[in-house]
Enzyme design. Structure first.
Site, PDB file in Angstrom:
ATOM      1  N   ASP A   1       0.992  -1.344  -0.090  1.00 28.99           N
ATOM      2  CA  ASP A   1      -0.014   0.050  -0.024  1.00 28.99           C
ATOM      3  C   ASP A   1       0.842   1.121   0.002  1.00 28.99           C
ATOM      4  OD1 ASP A   1      -3.175   0.528   1.638  1.00 28.99           O
ATOM      5  OD2 ASP A   1      -2.152   1.824   0.312  1.00 28.99           O
TER       6      ASP A   1
ATOM      7  N   GLU B   1     -10.770   6.691   4.396  1.00 32.72           N
ATOM      8  CA  GLU B   1      -9.685   5.906   5.079  1.00 32.72           C
ATOM      9  C   GLU B   1      -9.902   6.645   6.508  1.00 32.72           C
ATOM     10  OE1 GLU B   1      -6.526   6.003   1.459  1.00 32.72           O
ATOM     11  OE2 GLU B   1      -5.994   4.915   3.332  1.00 32.72           O
TER      12      GLU B   1
HETATM   13  C1  GLC Z   1      -4.502   4.319  -0.135  1.00 32.55           C
HETATM   14  C2  GLC Z   1      -5.097   3.126   0.229  1.00 32.55           C
HETATM   15  C3  GLC Z   1      -5.400   2.051  -0.763  1.00 32.55           C
HETATM   16  C4  GLC Z   1      -5.081   2.942  -2.053  1.00 32.55           C
HETATM   17  C5  GLC Z   1      -3.642   3.166  -2.191  1.00 32.55           C
HETATM   18  C6  GLC Z   1      -3.464   4.144  -3.322  1.00 32.55           C
HETATM   19  O1  GLC Z   1      -3.752   4.654   1.042  1.00 32.55           O
HETATM   20  O2  GLC Z   1      -5.037   2.421   1.383  1.00 32.55           O
HETATM   21  O3  GLC Z   1      -6.489   1.529  -0.633  1.00 32.55           O
HETATM   22  O4  GLC Z   1      -5.455   2.036  -3.203  1.00 32.55           O
HETATM   23  O5  GLC Z   1      -3.289   4.169  -1.216  1.00 32.55           O
HETATM   24  O6  GLC Z   1      -4.114   5.268  -3.401  1.00 32.55           O
END
Ligand code: GLC
Length: 629
Positions: free
Chosen positions: A310, A515
């Site tokens: 991530d 988030e």
């Molecule tokens: C974010 C998320 C993830 C996403 C990634 C790219 O923090 O946790 O779901 O795909 O970063 O944006």
């Protein structure tokens, strides 16, 4: 001998020489460039030609803001992404998006081995970064449809709208099993029930294309499809108190049966990538968990695609974040991560990996496994043959057909939770020929609010953030020509009294979030002014309350005021879908994909729990009883 004959002989000679040269060229080109070769042959041939720098470059994903053709060429970068809301320019058009992705790809084509990049974005409910894209309901609403075929069609539409912008990869679907609505990402989860989440993996068939029976490994049907990403492995929806990036405290059996349940389905459908969760399992960070990432995911489950970190997931292995980045890089890659979403300080990352390989802290075998997986996906996606965007696809963005599909999804996602009962008369379906109708609540007239987070910007926002139809706009389109609609976002007390309204539509809900910003560990109350607005309006006129939210909220204290109550979740750009059902053009069919609690102190509370005393149980959903079929 006539000149015609001479000409013909010359032409024949030219053709023969050209064929010979073409065959020579084919014979000379490296095997990995030959699309007739089996993918594994191409992978092994290319891997054998790569330097360590080229291999590490393939494992590096950087944000578009720090990318350029020259950076890609110099550091042999294999992957670029748009973080939430990151676009080439304000309200960039498909052509501007394609121009950007093609420029990055051009940089990759200048490298020695010409390995194409993949470009990723969070197209999690349509190509939601892009102005004018069709915005579909968020996953919590799709889970209420219980319609895997609809979700597959949404995947197909989303793939076209992503390719319409020259992007080849989406970080979707989220197959989290949200077990506590206090989690800020609960709306990204299809359900609290792993079987419902499993059923929704049909979206992968839509995004990537349906892989042939018995297929093993990453799959991509054509350049009208996109690479998918099942996320976040594993246990992201099971953390204590629903804390985002928190700790999932449970035994392995529960982790597998509840939170890992849908991954075998995703893998069987040829999902190309799987993203690691920020969360921990029994206090061990997932990004450093070799047992789960390698032994289980790649071993027991047989996943042959890419494991991607991530965003700064490696940095977050240590507490505080980034405290021991050098060691975290070693831990993350040795655990089984193949691509690291760095996403900014890529020079530092690349040098650290090189250092670890030089000392043997990261075995070259691990690097080769990671790069083999990356190349396998890229060959299967035929990016070596078709590296650039197909400009003819740009017209699919926001197409009328996709808008109709989104309206269907909105209709099917709505859940009727009350319609009459007690002292209140049945109100739905609403009389579309009523002479005077009152609509109240800011959520009735706001595209940004009805789309929620991950829309145009990472957190989403209020107002006309993109194209679409508000719920109020939909009401106006559906009712009779002679009906008067009065809209008041936040009327003063008593406003509804004595003005001749036949009924009121009260649209309430949450502000957008994404988030951790959506974590609500203390209460899940409806934000002001909605509790007072419900009480006041519904005390003076018959009312239906429509809730726009990413999860159930505390509503029991206000239910008695309502004639009818509808959960509309985060419907996206097509608000007309709500009106079409409220006025009886269509029947309700949605059923709760998650338990509607009474009080926050009951949480977590999920179907099947020994103590289960919800306001509305999992699977609940009423019908209006429309006369016609
Ligand atoms: C974010 C998320 C993830 C996403 C990634 C790219 O923090 O946790 O779901 O795909 O970063 O944006």
């Amino acid at each position: 001998m006539g000149s015609m004959l001479q000409w013909r002989l010359c032409s024949l000679a030219v053709v023969l020489v050209s064929c010979f040269l073409a065959q020579e060229a084919v014979a000379q080109r490296p095997r990995y460039m030959d699309p007739r070769q089996p993918v594994e042959v191409r992978v092994n041939d290319l891997l054998s030609r790569m330097t360590l720098d080229e291999k590490i470059g393939q494992m590096t994903q950087i944000e578009r803001g720090v990318a350029s053709p020259s950076v890609i060429e110099k550091y042999k970068i294999g992957s670029i992404l748009s973080g939430g809301g990151s676009e080439p320019s304000y309200r960039a058009t498909p052509s501007q998006w394609m121009s950007m992705t093609n420029s990055f790809q051009w940089g990759a084509m200048q490298t020695r081995l010409k390995i194409p990049i993949i470009y990723g974005t969070d197209a999690v409910h349509g190509n939601n970064n892009v102005y004018g894209a069709t915005i579909f309901p968020h996953n919590i609403g799709l889970g209420c449809t219980r319609d895997p075929n609809l979700v597959r069609r949404i995947g197909s539409a989303t793939a076209l709208e992503v390719r319409a912008t020259g992007i080849t990869y989406t970080f979707a679907p989220c197959i989290a099993v949200c077990r506590d609505p206090r989690w800020g990402r609960c709306y990204e989860s299809y359900s609290e029930d792993p079987e419902v989440v499993r059923s929704m993996t049909t979206i992968i068939d839509g995004l990537q294309g349906q892989c042939p029976a018995g297929w093993r490994g990453p799959y991509l049907e054509s350049n009208r499809k996109v690479l998918a990403c099942a996320k976040h492995f594993v246990g992201d929806g099971g953390t204590w108190q629903g804390k985002d990036m928190g700790n999932a405290i449970m035994n392995y059996d529960t982790l597998v049966k509840t939170h890992m349940r849908a991954y075998p389905d995703a893998i069987a459908k040829g999902v190309s990538t799987i993203m690691v969760s920020y969360s921990s399992w029994n206090k061990q960070k997932m990004h450093a968990n070799k047992f789960l990432l390698t032994d289980v995911l790649k071993g027991r489950l047989g996943f042959r695609g890419i494991v991607i970190s991530d965003w700064q997931g490696i940095d977050r292995i240590s507490d505080p974040w980034g405290a021991n980045y050098i060691n975290s890089v070693r831990q993350g890659i040795n655990a089984g991560i193949d691509i690291v979403m760095v996403p900014f300080d890529y020079v530092k990352f690349i040098n650290i990996v090189k250092g670890h390989v030089a000392t043997g802290a990261i075995p070259i075998g691990r690097i080769n496994d990671a790069v083999s997986r990356i190349l396998r996906v890229k060959f299967q996606a035929r990016l070596f043959e078709y590296p650039y965007a197909d400009n003819s696809l740009r017209t699919y963005l926001g197409s009328l057909q996709h808008g109709a599909l989104a309206r269907e999804a909105v209709r099917k996602s709505l859940v009727l939770l009350k319609n009459g009962g007690g002292a209140k008369k049945k109100l739905l379906p609403l009389n579309k020929y009523a002479s005077k109708i009152l609509v109240v609540g800011a959520h009735a007239n706001d595209i940004g609010l009805q789309c929620g987070g991950w829309t145009i910007s990472w957190q989403g926002g209020r107002g006309a953030t993109t194209k679409g139809t508000t719920i109020l706009g939909g009401i106006r389109q559906v009712i009779g020509r002679n009906s008067e609609v009065v809209y008041q976002p936040n009327p003063s007390a008593g406003y509804a009294k004595g003005k001749g309204f036949e009924y009121a539509i009260v649209v309430v809900g949450e502000q957008p979030y994404a988030e951790v910003n959506g974590d609500n560990l203390n209460n899940l109350n409806m934000p002001a002014p909605y509790p007072a607005l419900i009480k006041d309006t519904c005390s003076n006129v018959a009312c239906v309350v429509v809730m726009i939210s990413g999860r159930p909220l505390v509503v029991e204290p206000y239910l008695g005021y309502m004639n009818a109550f509808v959960a509309a979740w985060l419907p996206g750009s097509e608000g007309r879908g709500v009106a079409e059902v409220l006025f009886g053009n269509y029947e309700f069919s949605g059923r709760l994909s998650r338990t509607w609690f009474r009080r926050v102190d009951q949480l977590p509370m999920n179907v099947g729990d020994r103590y289960y005393n919800p306001l509305f149980p999992f699977g609940y959903g009423m019908k209006m009883g429309l006369k016609r079929a």
